[in-house]
Design an enzyme around this catalytic site. Sequence first.
Site: not given
Length: 275
Positions: A33, A64, A86, A89, A116, A214, A238, A250
């Site tokens: 990301s 992306h 991912h 998805e 990320a 993820m 984060n 996000h």
Amino acid sequence: MTNQTILDRIAASADYIASKSPLKPEIGLILGSGLGILADLVENPTVLPYEEIPEFPVSTVEGHAGELVLGTVKGRAVILLKGRFHLYEGYEADTVSFPIRVMKKLGVKTLIVTNAAGGVNVDFDPGDIMIITDHINFMGKNPLVGPNASELGVRFPDMSEPYSRRLGKLADEAAAEKGYRLRRGVYAAMLGPCYETPAEIRMLRVVGADAVGMSTVPEVIVARHAGIEVLGFSCITNMAAGILDQPLSHSEVMETADRVKDQFLDLILTILEKL
Ligand code: HPA
């Protein structure tokens, strides 16, 4: 999928890519990301949108872009995935890691992956960059499930050094030269797409995770299966759920990734020079 089908699909993608560029890439890069800007530094790039490549999956997430870029960076022939796939998805684990098999077919020996991630280790700060020393697969999926094509690797691959210690040392040297602080830690991979609950984060801390995300793990499993040496980084975008009294979003992830991208990029360029 039969073994022959997967081998044919890999060959179809690899042959198409090879027909578009004479470059023989030895280094593969998958940028998470907000970190796709490295693609802008590739010299003499051949840019192939995923949908153009036979058998390649197509990505759907905001932030992306879906392009494969071949070219040189710091004199090294690289193949770079701008935008990854991912599980959340809806892709299967062998689909999200399919590009790694194509990279291997094209000659890649070293893979650099970035993602990320949320900081599970409370000593971390948003904006930290972490060398991934190991991972825990909590995705409930493994890309190697199913018939094993021995052309791709062994049935029971060793995972005792998923992330190369040798490459980790190189990264440490690069960071020391530049005066960047690198964290080290274990990446826990969750299926997503929701962020974790505070209880899940407490669990992850107990089992030894330092960061949570993820992605990455299916790709690394396939890379190790293929005998590719891996260097992985998490950008701690984060603090994970429940650490701070605030919701996760996000946009926070993207903002932090954007804030550290220059340093991250510089680090990767310095490592490429040393490889
Ligand atoms: N959890 C899971 N994935 C993530 C996070 C997180 O906190 N931050 C960035 N990707």
